[in-house]
Scaffold this motif. Structure first.
Motif, PDB file in Angstrom:
ATOM      1  N   GLY A 133      -8.451   5.285  14.328  1.00 37.43           N
ATOM      2  CA  GLY A 133      -8.115   6.386  15.032  1.00 37.43           C
ATOM      3  C   GLY A 133      -7.813   7.487  13.947  1.00 37.43           C
ATOM      4  N   THR A 135      -7.942  10.242  14.497  1.00 36.30           N
ATOM      5  CA  THR A 135      -7.804  12.038  14.805  1.00 36.30           C
ATOM      6  C   THR A 135      -6.262  11.725  14.966  1.00 36.30           C
ATOM      7  N   ARG A 138      -4.790  11.262  11.456  1.00 29.27           N
ATOM      8  CA  ARG A 138      -4.257  13.434  11.735  1.00 29.27           C
ATOM      9  C   ARG A 138      -3.041  14.644  12.223  1.00 29.27           C
ATOM     10  N   ALA A 139      -2.939  13.898  12.767  1.00 25.56           N
ATOM     11  CA  ALA A 139      -2.776  13.979  14.832  1.00 25.56           C
ATOM     12  C   ALA A 139      -1.634  14.028  14.509  1.00 25.56           C
ATOM     13  N   ASN A 205      -7.613   6.026  21.690  1.00 29.79           N
ATOM     14  CA  ASN A 205      -8.809   6.753  22.809  1.00 29.79           C
ATOM     15  C   ASN A 205      -9.297   6.319  23.888  1.00 29.79           C
TER      16      ASN A 205
END
Length: 218
Positions: A133, A135, A138-139, A205
């Motif tokens: 994942g 996202t 990076r979060a 997710n």
């Protein structure tokens, strides 16, 4: 890959013909199909449902899956929710079929040497496990950076491997507040790793498959 899977199935076919086992247990439906076509063990067939496969829910595939599972003597799951929220919910098994739940939590002995990290000047956030994942990964990196911009001495620790390992490596390269600790051995390293962090980062997710997993694993 598909070719590698075919080769593995052919290898399983040859082994079954050679061994003539009393019982066959498989965690993969394609191997289970090979076993059905190859042998008739006196002890029957056991399906070990280790993970949820999204394609098993497709309406066009369900009759095939149901037919395969109906020939098993037993289905093994690691949580009752795998039965109620997946197998029964999508009508993949009939009522008489036996389902055995064997929980697989982490052995407590692996945490005997665990010592909580003291709350000192730094706050360490740890992503420990399988990297998947972009996202979410990076979060975490962006969140640590933003916290530091606001004067909060935060750091990020990554440990493990997975499909997005290269992204983790790239984010940590040349960054003094993000560190990749490498892969780990669950039998020896869990206490050490969790003892290095103040906050455990676990983000998934919001998909139906993951919601089934949440109910099973958390």
């Amino acid at each position: 890959t598909f070719v590698a899977r075919i080769r593995a199935c052919l290898g399983a076919y040859r082994q079954l013909r050679r061994l003539d086992p009393w019982c066959v247990q498989s965690s993969a439906l394609d191997f289970l199909l090979v076993a059905f076509l190859t042998s008739s063990p006196a002890g029957g067939f056991i399906y070990d449902l280790q993970d949820v496969r999204g394609w098993m829910r497709w309406w066009c595939v369900r009759p095939f899956v149901r037919s395969l599972l109906s020939r098993t003597r037993l289905i093994v799951v690691t949580s009752p929710r795998f039965e109620s929220e997946f197998l029964r919910r999508y009508n993949l098994i009939s009522s008489p079929l036996s389902v055995l739940c064997i929980p697989n939590p982490v052995d407590r002995v692996r945490f005997l040497e665990y010592r909580p990290r003291p709350v000192d000047r730094e706050i360490v956030i740890g992503y420990i496990g399988t990297f998947r994942g972009p996202t979410a990964i990076r979060a975490l990196a962006d969140g640590v950076a933003q916290a530091r911009q606001r004067g909060i001495p935060a750091k990020g620790l990554f440990a493990g491997t997975g499909p997005d390992l290269q992204l983790v490596r790239d984010l940590c390269a040349g960054c003094d507040y993000l560190r990749y600790d490498g892969p780990f051995n669950q039998s020896h390293d869990l206490a050490r790793l969790y003892g290095q962090v103040n906050i455990v980062y676990a983000v998934y997710n919001n998909t139906e498959n993951n919601r089934i997993h949440w109910a099973c694993r958390l």
